[in-house]
Scaffold this active site. Sequence first.
Site, PDB file in Angstrom:
ATOM      1  N   GLY A 294       1.736  -8.530  -9.915  1.00  0.00           N
ATOM      2  CA  GLY A 294       3.573  -8.050 -10.723  1.00  0.00           C
ATOM      3  C   GLY A 294       4.240  -8.870  -9.880  1.00  0.00           C
ATOM      4  O   GLY A 294       4.564  -9.336 -10.664  1.00  0.00           O
ATOM      5  N   GLU A 331      10.531  -4.791  -5.293  1.00  0.00           N
ATOM      6  CA  GLU A 331      10.272  -5.218  -4.893  1.00  0.00           C
ATOM      7  C   GLU A 331      11.794  -5.391  -3.971  1.00  0.00           C
ATOM      8  O   GLU A 331      11.516  -4.992  -2.773  1.00  0.00           O
ATOM      9  CB  GLU A 331      10.584  -6.397  -5.711  1.00  0.00           C
ATOM     10  CG  GLU A 331       8.920  -7.146  -6.056  1.00  0.00           C
ATOM     11  CD  GLU A 331       7.859  -6.584  -5.829  1.00  0.00           C
ATOM     12  OE1 GLU A 331       7.706  -6.562  -4.507  1.00  0.00           O
ATOM     13  OE2 GLU A 331       7.152  -5.589  -6.628  1.00  0.00           O
TER      14      GLU A 331
HETATM   15  N1  TRP Z   1       3.004  -6.386  -1.803  1.00  0.00           N
HETATM   16  C1  TRP Z   1       2.936  -6.281  -3.578  1.00  0.00           C
HETATM   17  C2  TRP Z   1       3.643  -5.401  -4.035  1.00  0.00           C
HETATM   18  O1  TRP Z   1       3.717  -4.507  -3.871  1.00  0.00           O
HETATM   19  C3  TRP Z   1       2.086  -6.604  -4.007  1.00  0.00           C
HETATM   20  C4  TRP Z   1       1.114  -7.929  -4.409  1.00  0.00           C
HETATM   21  C5  TRP Z   1       1.895  -8.993  -4.986  1.00  0.00           C
HETATM   22  C6  TRP Z   1       0.157  -7.883  -3.426  1.00  0.00           C
HETATM   23  N2  TRP Z   1       0.965  -9.772  -4.511  1.00  0.00           N
HETATM   24  C7  TRP Z   1      -0.318  -9.469  -4.372  1.00  0.00           C
HETATM   25  C8  TRP Z   1      -1.065  -8.044  -3.467  1.00  0.00           C
HETATM   26  C9  TRP Z   1      -1.679  -9.859  -3.897  1.00  0.00           C
HETATM   27  C10 TRP Z   1      -2.173  -7.824  -3.186  1.00  0.00           C
HETATM   28  C11 TRP Z   1      -2.278  -9.734  -3.988  1.00  0.00           C
HETATM   29  O2  TRP Z   1       4.996  -5.552  -4.249  1.00  0.00           O
HETATM   30 ZN    ZN Z   2       5.184  -2.637  -3.513  1.00  0.00          ZN
END
Ligand code: TRP
Ligand code: ZN
Length: 934
Positions: A294, A331
């Site tokens: 996302g 985010e």
């Molecule tokens: N940290 C991100 C969220 O939850 C998740 C995420 C974005 C992610 N891109 C990714 C996890 C690619 C694994 C791989 O907001």
């Molecule tokens: Zn997150």
Amino acid sequence: MATAATETEEIPEIQHEEHKQPPHPEGPKQKFRADYTAPPFTVTTVHLDFILGEETTDVTAKIHFVPNYGQLAAGAPPPPLVLDGRKDIKLLSVALGGRVLGEGEYEVSDKHLTIKAPPAGEFEAVIVTQLRPQDNSLLEGLYKSSGNFCTQCEAEGFRGITYFLDRPDVMAKYTTRMEADASLYPVLLGNGNLAESGQMEGGRHYAVWVDPYPKPCYLFALVAGKLAMKEREYTTGSGRKVALRIFVQEGNLGRVDHALDSLVKSMQWDEQVYGLEYDLDLFNIVAVDDFNMGAMENKSLNIFNSRLVLASPQTATDLDYSRIEGVVGHEYFHNWTGNRVTCRDWFQLTLKEGLTVFRDQEFSADMNSRPVKRIEDVMMLRSSQFTEDAGPMAHPIRPESYIKMDNFYTVTVYEKGSEVVRLYHTLLGAEGFRKGMDLYFQRHDGHAVTCDDFRAAMADANGVDLEALGRWYSQAGTPQLHVTTSYDAASRTYRLHCKQRTPPTPGQEEKLPVLIPIKMGLLGPDGSELPLKLQGADGSVQDLGTEGVLRFDTPEATFTFLEVPAEPVPSLLRGFSAPVKMELEGQSEQHLTFLLANDADAFNRWEAGQRLWEAGQRLSRKLLLQLYAAAAAGGGAHSPQAVAERCAAAGGVPDNLVEAFRAVLTDPDLDGSFKSMAVMLPTGSELLDAIQGGDPPLLHHVRTWVVRQLAARLRPELEQLIKDNDDAPGTPYVFNAAACARRALKNRCLTMLSTLEEPGITAMLLRRFNEAANMTDEISALSALVELAGPERDQALQAFYDKFKGEPLVLLKWLGLQATSNAPGNLALVKSLVDHEAFNITNPNNCYSLFLGFGRSPVNFHAADGSGYQFMGDAVLRVDGINHQVAARMVSAFTTWRQYDTERQAMMRAQLERIVAHKGLSENVFEIASKSLK
Ligand code: TRP
Ligand code: ZN
């Protein structure tokens, strides 16, 4: 260099006996939480220099290493420095302390760069790597999307850029210099503040970005491209001015206002609720079309899947608007819960994700309707997470092991993780929770910590013992809560007898009781809330007011209420106060109807409606059994017609269900969104969870039949509600709770009516589709039409395509609707869409709409001849050659195979076996497919 790196040689060949082995296969692949050790070296600063090019991109990383191995024995050399890397990056040179190393001084493998004899003490390494971002179809590390450079480093993508200690407990300060062609890539973005920029010879330019906050490498980001920008200034509570900027492709600049508004609201909310301010002068969001997930919370440079940024009334639905608001918030909130305080290791992922989901859920609840948001979240939890927790991939919110971390960005870690954070909130109250958060930041700002650290901060800030919540982190499976009640008129006492049990999950046979906070009230015969006088173990009496939270943390317990004037109707687990499956014995349909009408807790009013349907569903289950028997005798598939006849013969939909729904629909005090959800039947996946050996198409036909009966019998009310909630022509689209409620209710009524399949209604739907003034109404009418056979279906689909040909985000809806359709024989259409000019298999969103959409069709994915399974199996293997993360999400369509009838089980299992046996399979897909087979 391979386009899509597959590490075939390291994947063990699957033998069938392996499936019987405990989850500790041989080989270096599986990582265990219990094996955590601090890194032998750490890093203080990283200077990265990117020479971005069309053919190759060179990266020079100047890394300052500091020993972390402790005292060496006299004369003993420091341990070797083992850095993470990836097969598709090319090492050009490595130097230590200014001296280029010779061949024998280091070793490069597909996954590592090992420096055999690092110097004692601190030292600087300069590593030069060469990348081909334009060939990186994994979309991890540095890649290109729509001609622009961008990065994705969580969880372990940074190792696709340079050799590094790619783990979240290595936190360093980053400086990023990048240079690129100035006309192709006029915008150059990095983390932190822009320190310097300028023109260079040959039409090139450069920029230097400095991030003052230490961070793990998974939060590193870079963007270089041709992008348009919209800016707004925000002033924090303490008067600091922050420039908020959203970067998108040129033509999309008119669609960023909603995301900008959402960002401002998020910043204000975090100040008001948690006292947390933003900590830099700049906050950038970039929208990219090719993105595995996302969005990503990179420090001050969030990168978003464009579908979660761009919105206009003509192209985005109410659901899109609300998702954008939620994800922009999510985010942004990570800046404190994730970035300033991060995770020690990836097993702790729920520390940042569960907490941040909890924060975004509360934000959305405050911005819109709180009960509606809670209902939506619980519906999602039950249909997705409960299923995951009951299947072969079940894992605790803090997993014990993994092969590929990417596979653990799950509904369990995120949504159940959020429910667990909510337990603290329920037990401590808003104020106590805030105290805990304050202490958490006071103790851990700038550090990489664990879930236990979070629990300790919550406990210490409130002077309470929260050890009892610990098992929620270590046990998988959805706890079952069983409650019986008894009333003694003579002594005016009322008792709740509670039992709990968590079912066994793969690798976890024995379970211990967990702490279940039961938020509750008791309703008197007139619907009023009774005072709660709870008897303590020592005989004391606790006055809980009219709503209390019971702490249930033993296998069995009895809660006794005194001075209860008459037998009450209990309202338990209010607001869904714990992620459990509750069975309240003796809860009659009268009680449910009473709660639906009177409960002070809006969530439990909705819940009563759901349970009423379940009570009625006992009848459907009986029907299902009859139909199975008939099918066994006569063979063949079940036509919707045959199902309808049998359902009708079995007595149809009970009157009290119809009347309860009628009462909800006509209640002038109820919110429209709430009504639209109250008349919804539990999802197919929720029901399949409750049926052993279910037949998905059959269940779908039964469910559709019930909706049709409800529509027929509630028709006057539905038609009236459509009239009452239709906007006058020319009314401008606004996104707010009231306007969304009107559209939600109107469109729910229209969808229910559409199941009657009357020519007049179908014509009305087509007219509404043609005249729709916004995407919410347009797509709602189109989805109803797509479920009907006939010329209107094709006509509408064609018209929609012609209208939105140049709008890739809108075409995702078009692909998804057709893929998910239960129209008989729809697989042929889906196959033709794979070759359609609108479909692009290298784009994750396209795959999710088409393939995951198809996997959600009970009729066509689960077709009795196995054709749907074959198609999906082929697609998984094809996509795995391009993008492992996307393929792993697709293969999850098969993991529920044990829920279905024996024929389907065999066919799905065969697909999984074929996939696991495939040469060159990615670790991502291997992990999910092989675990499902165990
Ligand atoms: N940290 C991100 C969220 O939850 C998740 C995420 C974005 C992610 N891109 C990714 C996890 C690619 C694994 C791989 O907001
Ligand atoms: Zn997150």
